[in-house]
Motif scaffolding. Structure first.
Motif, PDB file in Angstrom:
ATOM      1  N   MET A   1     155.365  28.094   0.305  1.00 14.61           N
ATOM      2  CA  MET A   1     157.086  27.838   1.425  1.00 14.61           C
ATOM      3  C   MET A   1     157.557  27.105   2.378  1.00 14.61           C
ATOM      4  SD  MET A   1     158.865  30.454  -0.778  1.00 14.61           S
ATOM      5  CE  MET A   1     160.695  29.993  -0.230  1.00 14.61           C
ATOM      6  N   PHE A   2     156.280  27.208   3.424  1.00 10.25           N
ATOM      7  CA  PHE A   2     156.619  27.005   5.204  1.00 10.25           C
ATOM      8  C   PHE A   2     155.882  25.854   5.372  1.00 10.25           C
ATOM      9  CE2 PHE A   2     156.840  31.785   4.416  1.00 10.25           C
ATOM     10  CZ  PHE A   2     157.704  31.935   5.781  1.00 10.25           C
ATOM     11  N   PHE A   3     155.299  25.405   4.367  1.00 12.97           N
ATOM     12  CA  PHE A   3     154.717  24.114   4.223  1.00 12.97           C
ATOM     13  C   PHE A   3     155.302  23.108   3.602  1.00 12.97           C
ATOM     14  CE2 PHE A   3     150.197  27.398   3.882  1.00 12.97           C
ATOM     15  CZ  PHE A   3     149.826  26.672   5.067  1.00 12.97           C
ATOM     16  N   TRP A   4     156.117  23.298   2.575  1.00 16.72           N
ATOM     17  CA  TRP A   4     156.649  22.016   2.277  1.00 16.72           C
ATOM     18  C   TRP A   4     157.854  21.756   3.887  1.00 16.72           C
ATOM     19  CZ3 TRP A   4     156.837  19.713  -1.614  1.00 16.72           C
ATOM     20  CH2 TRP A   4     156.409  19.989  -3.273  1.00 16.72           C
ATOM     21  N   MET A   5     157.827  22.938   4.056  1.00 18.13           N
ATOM     22  CA  MET A   5     159.238  22.708   5.572  1.00 18.13           C
ATOM     23  C   MET A   5     158.827  21.145   6.901  1.00 18.13           C
ATOM     24  SD  MET A   5     161.163  25.779   6.416  1.00 18.13           S
ATOM     25  CE  MET A   5     159.353  27.655   6.002  1.00 18.13           C
ATOM     26  N   LEU A   6     157.545  21.068   6.457  1.00 15.72           N
ATOM     27  CA  LEU A   6     157.045  20.646   7.553  1.00 15.72           C
ATOM     28  C   LEU A   6     157.219  18.852   7.133  1.00 15.72           C
ATOM     29  CD1 LEU A   6     153.213  21.952   7.674  1.00 15.72           C
ATOM     30  CD2 LEU A   6     154.825  22.028   9.258  1.00 15.72           C
ATOM     31  N   LYS A   7     156.963  17.805   8.334  1.00 11.42           N
ATOM     32  CA  LYS A   7     157.234  16.514   8.264  1.00 11.42           C
ATOM     33  C   LYS A   7     155.946  16.052   7.168  1.00 11.42           C
ATOM     34  CE  LYS A   7     160.055  16.663  12.456  1.00 11.42           C
ATOM     35  NZ  LYS A   7     160.528  16.153  13.702  1.00 11.42           N
ATOM     36  N   LYS A   8     156.353  15.105   7.086  1.00 11.91           N
ATOM     37  CA  LYS A   8     154.301  14.995   6.791  1.00 11.91           C
ATOM     38  C   LYS A   8     154.019  13.920   8.111  1.00 11.91           C
ATOM     39  CE  LYS A   8     156.594  12.023   2.571  1.00 11.91           C
ATOM     40  NZ  LYS A   8     157.243  10.811   1.769  1.00 11.91           N
ATOM     41  N   HIS A   9     153.291  14.183   7.417  1.00 13.16           N
ATOM     42  CA  HIS A   9     152.238  13.505   8.757  1.00 13.16           C
ATOM     43  C   HIS A   9     150.784  12.732   8.172  1.00 13.16           C
ATOM     44  CE1 HIS A   9     152.036  16.794  11.864  1.00 13.16           C
ATOM     45  NE2 HIS A   9     152.790  16.655  10.673  1.00 13.16           N
ATOM     46  N   PRO A  10     151.114  10.924   8.746  1.00 15.89           N
ATOM     47  CA  PRO A  10     150.000  10.066   7.438  1.00 15.89           C
ATOM     48  C   PRO A  10     149.600   9.733   8.634  1.00 15.89           C
ATOM     49  CG  PRO A  10     152.084   9.290   9.227  1.00 15.89           C
ATOM     50  CD  PRO A  10     152.631  10.675   8.825  1.00 15.89           C
ATOM     51  N   SER A  11     148.371   9.038   7.718  1.00 15.66           N
ATOM     52  CA  SER A  11     146.856   8.761   8.187  1.00 15.66           C
ATOM     53  C   SER A  11     146.613   8.347   9.942  1.00 15.66           C
ATOM     54  CB  SER A  11     146.738   7.949   6.739  1.00 15.66           C
ATOM     55  OG  SER A  11     145.007   7.380   8.183  1.00 15.66           O
ATOM     56  N   GLU A  12     146.170   8.137  10.601  1.00 14.93           N
ATOM     57  CA  GLU A  12     145.896   7.794  11.882  1.00 14.93           C
ATOM     58  C   GLU A  12     145.219   5.672  11.925  1.00 14.93           C
ATOM     59  OE1 GLU A  12     147.042   8.493  14.956  1.00 14.93           O
ATOM     60  OE2 GLU A  12     148.211  10.360  14.373  1.00 14.93           O
ATOM     61  N   ASN A  13     144.737   5.820  10.616  1.00 10.80           N
ATOM     62  CA  ASN A  13     143.180   5.389  10.662  1.00 10.80           C
ATOM     63  C   ASN A  13     144.384   4.117   9.383  1.00 10.80           C
ATOM     64  OD1 ASN A  13     141.729   6.366  11.925  1.00 10.80           O
ATOM     65  ND2 ASN A  13     140.877   7.524  10.235  1.00 10.80           N
ATOM     66  N   THR A  14     145.695   4.025   8.977  1.00  9.35           N
ATOM     67  CA  THR A  14     146.022   3.052   8.639  1.00  9.35           C
ATOM     68  C   THR A  14     145.647   1.325   8.487  1.00  9.35           C
ATOM     69  OG1 THR A  14     148.353   3.220   9.360  1.00  9.35           O
ATOM     70  CG2 THR A  14     147.994   4.621   7.446  1.00  9.35           C
ATOM     71  N   ALA A  15     145.599   1.020  10.137  1.00 10.55           N
ATOM     72  CA  ALA A  15     145.223  -0.330  10.115  1.00 10.55           C
ATOM     73  C   ALA A  15     143.774  -1.271   9.805  1.00 10.55           C
ATOM     74  CB  ALA A  15     145.371  -0.183  12.016  1.00 10.55           C
ATOM     75  N   ARG A  16     143.565   0.154   9.140  1.00 11.92           N
ATOM     76  CA  ARG A  16     141.699  -0.706   9.099  1.00 11.92           C
ATOM     77  C   ARG A  16     140.988   0.201   7.929  1.00 11.92           C
ATOM     78  NH1 ARG A  16     136.782   1.937  12.069  1.00 11.92           N
ATOM     79  NH2 ARG A  16     137.930   4.074  12.685  1.00 11.92           N
ATOM     80  N   GLU A  17     140.507  -0.423   7.030  1.00 13.37           N
ATOM     81  CA  GLU A  17     139.726  -0.389   5.831  1.00 13.37           C
ATOM     82  C   GLU A  17     138.630   0.799   6.607  1.00 13.37           C
ATOM     83  OE1 GLU A  17     140.821   0.404   2.970  1.00 13.37           O
ATOM     84  OE2 GLU A  17     142.372  -0.466   3.017  1.00 13.37           O
ATOM     85  N   ILE A  18     137.624   0.964   5.402  1.00 13.86           N
ATOM     86  CA  ILE A  18     137.040   1.829   6.577  1.00 13.86           C
ATOM     87  C   ILE A  18     136.419   2.837   5.052  1.00 13.86           C
ATOM     88  CG2 ILE A  18     137.764   4.403   7.152  1.00 13.86           C
ATOM     89  CD1 ILE A  18     135.594   3.946   9.513  1.00 13.86           C
ATOM     90  N   GLY A  19     134.457   2.096   5.113  1.00 11.46           N
ATOM     91  CA  GLY A  19     134.008   3.335   3.900  1.00 11.46           C
ATOM     92  C   GLY A  19     133.696   4.651   3.984  1.00 11.46           C
ATOM     93  N   VAL A  20     133.295   5.518   2.884  1.00 11.79           N
ATOM     94  CA  VAL A  20     132.329   6.383   3.039  1.00 11.79           C
ATOM     95  C   VAL A  20     132.368   7.053   4.130  1.00 11.79           C
ATOM     96  CG1 VAL A  20     132.181   9.109   1.276  1.00 11.79           C
ATOM     97  CG2 VAL A  20     134.055   7.319   0.653  1.00 11.79           C
ATOM     98  N   VAL A  21     130.702   6.131   3.761  1.00 16.80           N
ATOM     99  CA  VAL A  21     129.517   6.355   4.525  1.00 16.80           C
ATOM    100  C   VAL A  21     129.961   6.239   5.905  1.00 16.80           C
ATOM    101  CG1 VAL A  21     127.425   6.047   4.920  1.00 16.80           C
ATOM    102  CG2 VAL A  21     128.515   6.296   2.309  1.00 16.80           C
ATOM    103  N   GLN A  22     131.021   5.536   6.311  1.00 18.50           N
ATOM    104  CA  GLN A  22     130.320   4.764   7.580  1.00 18.50           C
ATOM    105  C   GLN A  22     132.004   5.925   8.376  1.00 18.50           C
ATOM    106  OE1 GLN A  22     132.634   0.773   8.280  1.00 18.50           O
ATOM    107  NE2 GLN A  22     132.681   1.027  10.456  1.00 18.50           N
TER     108      GLN A  22
END
Length: 412
Positions: free
Chosen positions: A195-216
């Protein structure tokens, strides 16, 4: 000099909601851990069986942790946190089957119930790989850089306060409402935390500007830790010290067979180290360490080992309790210093991956330490295994201090 920064940090509504949700979630986890250790030992009367609980969880958790770090860094964190929370609820709900119906209705043997418990814990390990790093990765985006050390201390204090309460309340609930009732309380607390986690703001990814593979992505996190010797040294010190100094895993055996204090005494003994850690972390929140944090970390780990040796040799309940409280105080100092080093030296875009590697060290030390304690108890006997573990912890503190000068000279 007393600092008022912790009070100002807790006045941030989102940080307060995050910490409150974490408190109830950790409370439920610690009650569950207490319940599992007691339940398995009552079913098997075998210390090694307690160690298998840790092994059941650590294998999936560690094997998934690096991928979890990649997902955390590239996902919206609030949504991921809620998904993990509810998956945990579903998995723990399965324990209702053996708790309520195992012996009487379904006619499960004690061995079959044990296997069922191990299976459930195994699947929670995957969820644990994601849950562990998510909350710490959100903290630097909620508070300022100046208040981050205090926020980290409050985060650790929240964890340890919940641990103290969870261990103690878990033991008392087992005594009052048995295993089945305790499981229902655990589930209720997990749902309440969301219930307390529902009240948090959204925290988007810091890496939206670039694509990166899982292994890298995973390689970047590991490479950063390897080249940052202060982080690497602190993590190795914690992992190996707790791996060998995991006397807490054997507390059900000490409470039942050596100190003979029953489930109520077990709950208090199980909470002792966390009581010590909570007290020292509350103190450090208002009187923070100003210098020589690296040396203090090494001394704290060495002192922790000495306390574990004393606990293993003690035959008096209150002496055992006191030694565990002291070990918790020393462990609390190391937790605060290590957590601050990791957060202050990690950039935002790598935070999920670095904290996931950090969680590997933590899970390896705690859960593998539980397995190591069970195996050592089977081979050496319970008392000798605990004394051996404390001795190894002391030796490791000396070795790390001698071989990692950057950690020994660390100041922040």
């Amino acid at each position: 000099m007393i600092s008022l920064t912790p009070i100002k940090t807790l006045q941030i509504p989102e940080f307060r909601n995050l910490m409150t949700g974490r408190f109830f979630l950790v409370l439920s986890f610690r009650m569950l851990a207490t319940l599992m250790g007691w339940w398995i030992y009552q079913l098997t009367k075998d210390p090694f069986a307690i160690g298998l609980i840790g092994l059941s969880e650590v294998i999936p958790a560690v094997s998934t942790a690096l991928y979890a770090g990649h997902v955390i860094d590239n996902s919206e964190k609030k949504k991921l946190l809620l998904i993990c929370n509810y998956v945990y609820v579903i998995l723990i709900s399965l324990l209702i089957i053996p708790a309520f119906f195992g012996n009487q209705l379904l006619h499960f043997s004690n061995k079959e119930i044990s296997y069922f418990i191990y299976m459930v814990i195994f699947f929670t390990g995957f969820c644990r790989a994601f849950l562990g790093p998510i909350i710490p990765s959100m903290i630097p985006k909620i508070v300022s850089k100046e208040t981050l050390p205090n926020a980290i201390t409050i985060n650790q204090g929240t964890f340890l306060t919940a641990s103290v309460a969870g261990h103690a309340i878990g033991g008392f609930l087992i005594h009052w409402i048995d295993i089945s009732g305790t499981i229902l309380v655990v589930l209720g607390l997990m749902i309440f935390s969301s219930m307390f986690f529902w009240m948090l703001k959204k925290h988007p990814s810091e890496n939206t500007a670039r694509e990166i593979g899982v292994v890298q992505s995973m390689r970047e996190g590991i490479a950063y830790i390897y080249k940052t010797k202060e982080i690497l040294g602190a993590l190795c010190l914690d992992m190996f010290a707790v791996l060998f100094g995991g006397a807490v895993a054997m507390i059900p055996v000490f409470a039942t067979d050596i100190l003979k204090v029953g489930s109520e005494g077990f709950g208090l003994l199980n909470a002792a180290s966390d009581i010590g850690a909570m007290c020292i972390i509350a103190f450090l929140a208002f009187v923070p360490l100003k210098r020589n944090q690296g040396k203090i970390l090494l001394l704290a780990v060495a002192g922790f080992g000495v306390c574990i040796i004393g606990f293993g040799l003690s035959k008096l309940y209150w002496l055992s309790f006191f030694l565990l409280v002291c070990s918790g105080m020393l462990d609390g100092i190391s937790v605060v210093i290590r957590g601050t080093i990791v957060q202050l030296k990690t950039p935002d875009h790598l935070r999920g991956r670095v904290l996931s590697v950090n969680s590997i060290f933590i899970m390896s030390s705690n859960e593998m330490g539980q397995f190591e304690s069970g195996l050592a108890a089977k081979l050496l006997g319970v008392v000798r295994s605990v004394v051996f573990g404390g001795s190894m912890t002391l030796l490791i503190a000396l070795l790390v201090g001698a071989t990692v000068p950057k950690l020994r000279k660390m100041n922040y």
